[in-house]
Write an enzyme that holds these catalytic residues in place. Structure first.
Site, short mmCIF file in Angstrom:
data_model
loop_
_atom_site.label_atom_id
_atom_site.label_comp_id
_atom_site.label_asym_id
_atom_site.label_seq_id
_atom_site.Cartn_x
_atom_site.Cartn_y
_atom_site.Cartn_z
N ARG A 89 28.79 19.38 -27.46
CA ARG A 89 29.43 20.80 -26.83
C ARG A 89 28.26 21.41 -25.85
NH1 ARG A 89 27.15 25.66 -25.71
NH2 ARG A 89 25.77 25.47 -27.64
N ASP A 90 27.15 21.62 -26.04
CA ASP A 90 26.31 22.23 -24.87
C ASP A 90 26.10 21.08 -24.11
OD1 ASP A 90 24.61 23.98 -23.89
OD2 ASP A 90 22.98 24.04 -25.20
N CYS A 140 24.27 25.63 -19.68
CA CYS A 140 25.29 26.93 -19.53
C CYS A 140 25.86 27.32 -18.44
CB CYS A 140 24.46 27.95 -20.17
SG CYS A 140 25.57 29.34 -20.67
#
Ligand code: COA
Ligand code: ZN
Length: 331
Positions: free
Chosen positions: A42-43, A267
């Protein structure tokens, strides 16, 4: 106390070596077991410019599921325009063969929770919000108060579905827009998250701005504020302090650490964000210190090496290149 299986060969010292070392003060208590929570799928993947095919994600997650991780954050249920890389969350979930690993989905709001519950296979939720208004607006297009309202509703939904929900407070140690983040604000948000039903609190150093003394103090204060909840740390190694920050968190009583295979990560809504602390490097260091993780380090190194060419990015992990030194140090 040094954990008993540390590679520092205390038990094998000669009397002279033992005498020399006895003058050295013992370090503070460290946990004997740390959960390394894998967030690479995910990240890690969310920040890759080219879209990674669902089949490659599924292969990665399925491989990770065989390596001893208790929890793997596999997908996020966010707006597909916000993070196109995660638009195929449902398709990825349909292909996962998780074995005994728990699959976690990141959610930013109630709609995310509804998607997670509808798609099946999700074992736990990770609700994300920021410690600063600027980052919350950039990332989630809402105020912190709105995020907290959504967290309350999400926790209730999760509870009725029997899923644990953790709250991750990002930019807890520094914000790319606001800089300094007052610790009191982080503690207040954490306390609200706990009151609203979060079962675990994670503090995120989203853009790698933290330093070890700050990490130690904030987690010590957090443990006093929410004494009943497990605490987790989410570190990015943007400025090279990741491993030191992790040790500081462990000294403060934290026993759950997010990490990503190969150190992949970032991010898209936080300028300067780079990879998470690397899973293999973390497992290697913890194992050397004598802290168990339950993770197959050699298997993880092989997986990181095999995965790198499939996503076409250079991974910053170091143990995947140098190999483990743990065998060489044991005598
Ligand atoms: N998944 C998919 N669609 C979603 C959604 C979700 N979790 N949440 C809202 N939507 C949809 C709504 O259904 C609505 O659709 P419609 O226009 O067809 O009716 C539309 O998005 C707008 O809804 P709104 O509540 O106003 O959302 P928004 O546009 O303000 O976006 C977020 C809010 C949180 C969904 C978005 O900013 C986001 O996904 N951010 C996550 C960023 C991220 O993943 N960062 C990295 C991880 S920390
Ligand atoms: Zn992160």
């Amino acid at each position: 106390m040094m954990p008993p299986s540390s590679i520092e060969p205390v038990a094998q010292l000669s009397p002279a070596e033992r005498a020399a070392l006895s003058a050295v003060p013992a370090p503070c208590d460290l946990p004997t077991h740390v959960e390394v929570f894998e967030v690479g799928p995910r990240d890690g993947l969310q920040n890759i410019a080219s879209v990674v095919p669902a089949a490659v994600k599924i292969d990665l997650i399925n491989r990770l599921c065989t390596l001893g991780f208790r929890r793997i954050e596999a997908v996020s249920f966010v707006h597909p325009h916000a993070v196109p890389q995660m638009a195929d969350a449902e398709a990825v979930m349909a292909g996962i063969d998780k074995g005994t690993a728990q699959i976690v989905g990141l959610v930013p709001n109630v709609r995310g929770v509804e998607r997670a519950l509808a798609c099946g296979g999700i074992d736990a939720l990770n609700f994300v919000l920021s410690a600063t208004e600027s980052q919350n607006q950039r990332n989630l297009r809402q105020s912190i108060a709105e995020s907290l309202d959504a967290l309350g509703e999400s926790a209730a939904l999760a509870r009725s579905a029997g899923l644990p929900l953790r709250a991750t407070i990002s930019t807890a140690f520094g914000c790319p827009f606001e800089g300094y983040v007052p610790p009191e604000r982080v503690l207040d948000i954490a306390e609200r998250c706990a009151a609203l039903g979060a079962g675990e609190i994670c503090l995120g150093d989203t853009t790698g701005m933290a330093v070890p003394t700050q990490v130690y103090r904030l987690f010590r204060a957090l443990a006093l504020r929410v004494p009943a909840l497990p605490l987790a740390v989410h570190l990015h190694n943007t400025r090279g302090s990741g491993a030191a920050n992790l040790m500081a968190a462990l000294h403060a009583g934290v026993a759950i650490a997010d990490a990503s295979i190969g150190g992949l990560g970032g991010c898209p809504f936080a300028p300067g964000a780079t990879g998470n602390i690397c899973s293999e490097d973390t497992v290697h260091m913890l194992s050397g210190v004598g802290i168990s993780t339950g993770i197959d380090l050699e298997g993880l190194i092989v997986a990181a090496r095999a995965f790198e060419p499939r996503i076409g990015v250079h991974l910053p992990g170091q143990v995947m290149r140098a190999g483990s030194s743990l065998g060489a140090l044991r005598r």
